[in-house]
Design an enzyme around this catalytic site. Structure first.
Site, PDB file in Angstrom:
ATOM      1  N   SER A  55      28.429  35.336 -14.583  1.00  0.00           N
ATOM      2  CA  SER A  55      27.673  35.430 -15.835  1.00  0.00           C
ATOM      3  C   SER A  55      28.559  35.958 -16.956  1.00  0.00           C
ATOM      4  CB  SER A  55      26.463  36.355 -15.658  1.00  0.00           C
ATOM      5  OG  SER A  55      25.544  35.822 -14.731  1.00  0.00           O
ATOM      6  N   ASP A  68      23.447  37.625  -0.414  1.00  0.00           N
ATOM      7  CA  ASP A  68      24.449  38.058  -1.396  1.00  0.00           C
ATOM      8  C   ASP A  68      24.705  39.547  -1.243  1.00  0.00           C
ATOM      9  OD1 ASP A  68      26.206  37.873  -3.560  1.00  0.00           O
ATOM     10  OD2 ASP A  68      24.628  38.368  -4.999  1.00  0.00           O
ATOM     11  N   HIS A  75      33.040  36.003  -8.084  1.00  0.00           N
ATOM     12  CA  HIS A  75      31.820  36.750  -8.374  1.00  0.00           C
ATOM     13  C   HIS A  75      31.802  37.143  -9.850  1.00  0.00           C
ATOM     14  CE1 HIS A  75      30.273  38.031  -4.186  1.00  0.00           C
ATOM     15  NE2 HIS A  75      31.009  36.947  -4.063  1.00  0.00           N
ATOM     16  N   THR A 116      23.069  37.739 -13.156  1.00  0.00           N
ATOM     17  CA  THR A 116      22.572  38.437 -14.338  1.00  0.00           C
ATOM     18  C   THR A 116      21.983  37.477 -15.368  1.00  0.00           C
ATOM     19  OG1 THR A 116      24.189  40.206 -14.044  1.00  0.00           O
ATOM     20  CG2 THR A 116      23.205  39.983 -16.222  1.00  0.00           C
ATOM     21  N   HIS A 145      30.242  42.367 -12.075  1.00  0.00           N
ATOM     22  CA  HIS A 145      28.833  41.994 -12.087  1.00  0.00           C
ATOM     23  C   HIS A 145      28.142  42.586 -13.314  1.00  0.00           C
ATOM     24  CE1 HIS A 145      29.912  41.971  -7.716  1.00  0.00           C
ATOM     25  NE2 HIS A 145      29.363  40.774  -7.831  1.00  0.00           N
ATOM     26  N   GLY A 146      27.285  41.779 -13.956  1.00  0.00           N
ATOM     27  CA  GLY A 146      26.558  42.257 -15.127  1.00  0.00           C
ATOM     28  C   GLY A 146      26.978  41.506 -16.371  1.00  0.00           C
TER      29      GLY A 146
END
Length: 280
Positions: free
Chosen positions: A210, A81, A207, A232, A174-175
């Site tokens: 979460s 990843d 992507h 995450t 992301h996060g």
């Protein structure tokens, strides 16, 4: 059974669902993901983040993933990843990854194409296919961009790099999101339509899975997304259960049972969301 990236995405395209791609960090996260995949009869991708290959941690994690994948009754791909450099990519290949994601998306377009094409050529020698990224997918610490992946650039990128899958920027990060994102479903459909016209259609990847509202995930799959990443929330599922576990349970194998179950429960939820149940 261990499969390469292309073969597992071919299953998703043929059966019109998205393969869940879960980041794994240790034996317990691997156990939870594989148990969920087998219970749900779902193909699954287990991913190891680039940092673990850079630090050497993947040297210990990779054999666990591969052993679990070979023994699994469902298709499993082991994927790098966000490969951050050629060193990490080479280490991932040496550790047995059957899919490589290289991330040169912060570079200008010409350089991104050149570095991604170089990665594709390198991986061809081992029979491993590559996921690229066009349109930088940042973190939730940044402001969520509305500068989505350009349709024409996406077609050019696919044609000139030879990637087997493409991660695109359509409003995710992301996060953990401070507020719910708005996935640009129309852009997903537009990229796929133009790529098909040009004869260079490849599976698209979402992507930052979460925290995306369920209805948006389903709409993205309907538009053509065939792989969705979760990292995450796996960490939070694992850690939340760890913090809830009594310190009176000190035998580590017993202490970790709850964490494995929490990861499994999370994975089952996402497998269901992505319509991946009974698609193995």
């Amino acid at each position: 059974m261990l499969l390469d990236l292309t073969k597992i995405l071919d299953i998703a395209e043929a059966k019109r669902f998205a393969v869940p791609a879960f980041n794994v960090y240790n034996m317990e996260t691997v156990m939870g993901i594989v148990q969920a995949a087998e219970e749900a009869n779902s193909p699954v991708i287990m991913q190891t983040y680039s940092r673990l290959f850079a630090s050497g941690t993947a040297f210990y994690v990779a054999p666990i993933v591969l052993a679990a994948a070979h023994a699994a009754k469902v298709p499993v791909c082991y994927h790098l990843d966000h490969g951050a450099g050629h060193t990490e990519i080479a280490r991932a290949l040496r550790c047995g990854c059957t899919g490589i994601m290289c991330d040169w998306s912060s570079l200008p377009l010409e350089q991104n194409i050149a570095e991604t094409r170089r990665t594709v050529e390198l991986c061809k020698h081992t029979g491993v296919s590559v996921e690229g990224e066009l349109g930088y997918v940042g973190t939730t610490k940044d402001e969520i961009t509305t500068e989505y992946t350009d349709v024409d650039e996406a077609v050019r990128f696919i044609r000139e790099t030879g990637v087997a899958a493409l991660a695109i920027q359509v409003g995710t990060a992301h996060g953990r999101y401070k507020k719910s994102p708005q996935v640009a479903v129309d852009r997903i459909a537009a990229i796929l339509a133009e790529a098909e016209k040009a004869g260079v259609n490849v599976p698209l990847v979402l992507h930052g899975g979460s925290g995306i509202p369920d209805e948006q995930v389903r709409a993205a799959i309907d538009a053509g997304i065939r792989k969705v990443n979760f990292g995450t929330d796996i960490c939070f599922a694992f850690l939340d259960r760890i913090f809830e576990t009594s310190r009176e349970v000190y035998a580590i194998d017993l202490f970790m049972k709850g964490a494995v179950q929490a990861v499994k429960e999370f994975a089952l939820e996402k497998i269901h969301l992505l319509h991946a149940e009974d698609k193995a």
